[in-house]
Design a protein around this motif. Structure first.
Motif, PDB file in Angstrom:
ATOM      1  N   GLN A  73       1.134  -0.732  -0.004  1.00  0.00           N
ATOM      2  CA  GLN A  73      -0.027   0.493   0.279  1.00  0.00           C
ATOM      3  C   GLN A  73       0.994   1.430   0.085  1.00  0.00           C
ATOM      4  O   GLN A  73       0.500   1.851  -0.597  1.00  0.00           O
ATOM      5  N   GLN A 109      -4.911   5.920  11.403  1.00  0.00           N
ATOM      6  CA  GLN A 109      -5.094   4.384  11.066  1.00  0.00           C
ATOM      7  C   GLN A 109      -3.885   3.824  11.331  1.00  0.00           C
ATOM      8  O   GLN A 109      -2.865   3.802  11.534  1.00  0.00           O
ATOM      9  N   TYR A 128      -6.434  -6.507   7.709  1.00  0.00           N
ATOM     10  CA  TYR A 128      -5.280  -5.840   8.439  1.00  0.00           C
ATOM     11  C   TYR A 128      -4.713  -5.247   8.209  1.00  0.00           C
ATOM     12  O   TYR A 128      -3.736  -6.262   7.237  1.00  0.00           O
ATOM     13  N   SER A 129      -4.279  -4.445   9.128  1.00  0.00           N
ATOM     14  CA  SER A 129      -2.584  -3.327   8.380  1.00  0.00           C
ATOM     15  C   SER A 129      -1.933  -3.811   8.779  1.00  0.00           C
ATOM     16  O   SER A 129      -1.619  -3.821   9.816  1.00  0.00           O
ATOM     17  N   TYR A 130      -0.390  -3.875   8.511  1.00  0.00           N
ATOM     18  CA  TYR A 130       0.533  -4.247   9.305  1.00  0.00           C
ATOM     19  C   TYR A 130       1.835  -3.010   8.226  1.00  0.00           C
ATOM     20  O   TYR A 130       2.241  -3.076   7.234  1.00  0.00           O
ATOM     21  N   LEU A 167      -1.173   0.321  12.515  1.00  0.00           N
ATOM     22  CA  LEU A 167      -0.891  -0.940  12.303  1.00  0.00           C
ATOM     23  C   LEU A 167       0.117  -1.393  13.049  1.00  0.00           C
ATOM     24  O   LEU A 167       0.375  -1.011  13.942  1.00  0.00           O
ATOM     25  N   VAL A 205       4.101  -1.152   4.666  1.00  0.00           N
ATOM     26  CA  VAL A 205       2.680  -0.931   4.776  1.00  0.00           C
ATOM     27  C   VAL A 205       2.077  -2.363   3.887  1.00  0.00           C
ATOM     28  O   VAL A 205       1.712  -2.248   1.880  1.00  0.00           O
ATOM     29  N   VAL A 206       1.377  -2.842   4.083  1.00  0.00           N
ATOM     30  CA  VAL A 206       0.671  -4.330   3.035  1.00  0.00           C
ATOM     31  C   VAL A 206      -0.645  -4.720   4.375  1.00  0.00           C
ATOM     32  O   VAL A 206      -1.390  -4.168   5.425  1.00  0.00           O
ATOM     33  N   ALA A 207      -1.723  -5.003   3.435  1.00  0.00           N
ATOM     34  CA  ALA A 207      -2.957  -4.940   4.297  1.00  0.00           C
ATOM     35  C   ALA A 207      -2.993  -7.208   4.038  1.00  0.00           C
ATOM     36  O   ALA A 207      -3.226  -7.404   3.053  1.00  0.00           O
TER      37      ALA A 207
END
Length: 146
Positions: free
Chosen positions: A23, A50, A82-84, A52, A76-78
């Motif tokens: 992302q 948001q 869920y976002s990490y 993370l 940043v990935v989903a």
């Protein structure tokens, strides 16, 4: 395979993430620890209001993070809604895959076999193509799979 790939270094290895899974790339600010969270979860941080979950990818693989420096940036990935924020050694480049994903040669170890879908040749050289969901599950998945 002509997909765009984000090239990274994780635990001293060249790794590729599919660009459509990424992302953004952020500068990691304050990380708030999460009580009783597994060790590979560094804590939580914020990106534009948001929350993370911050994953230390080296610990998620089961490696000692002191062996490699960590970038101040995170990817940043989903995954599964869920976002990490993934803490890695470094972010190298964006490039394309030159061929189909191949088998992982022997000698990489169980840690990499668990999180890599295969080896991909890119314009900047070969890399392990990473399965984000497997990486985010952490090293406990090794014991659960055995």
């Amino acid at each position: 395979m002509n997909d765009l790939l984000v090239m990274t270094q994780i635990a001293g290895r060249r790794c590729a993430l599919r660009a459509h899974d990424v992302q953004s790339v952020i500068e990691i600010g304050a990380i708030s620890p999460v009580p009783r969270a597994p060790e590979f979860i560094a804590g939580i941080t914020a990106m534009r209001s948001q929350a993370l979950t911050v994953i230390d990818c080296r610990l998620a693989l089961g490696f000692d993070p002191e062996q490699w420096p960590c970038d101040d940036r995170a990817i940043v990935v989903a995954v599964d809604g869920y976002s990490y924020a993934l803490r890695i050694d470094s972010i190298e480049d964006i490039t394309t895959g030159m061929d189909e994903v191949g088998d992982i040669p022997g000698g990489f170890g169980q840690e990499w076999s668990r999180v890599a879908t295969g080896m991909i040749e890119t314009r900047t050289g070969p890399a392990l193509l990473i399965d984000l969901a497997a990486l985010i599950r952490g090293p406990e998945a090794i014991g659960a799979a055995a």
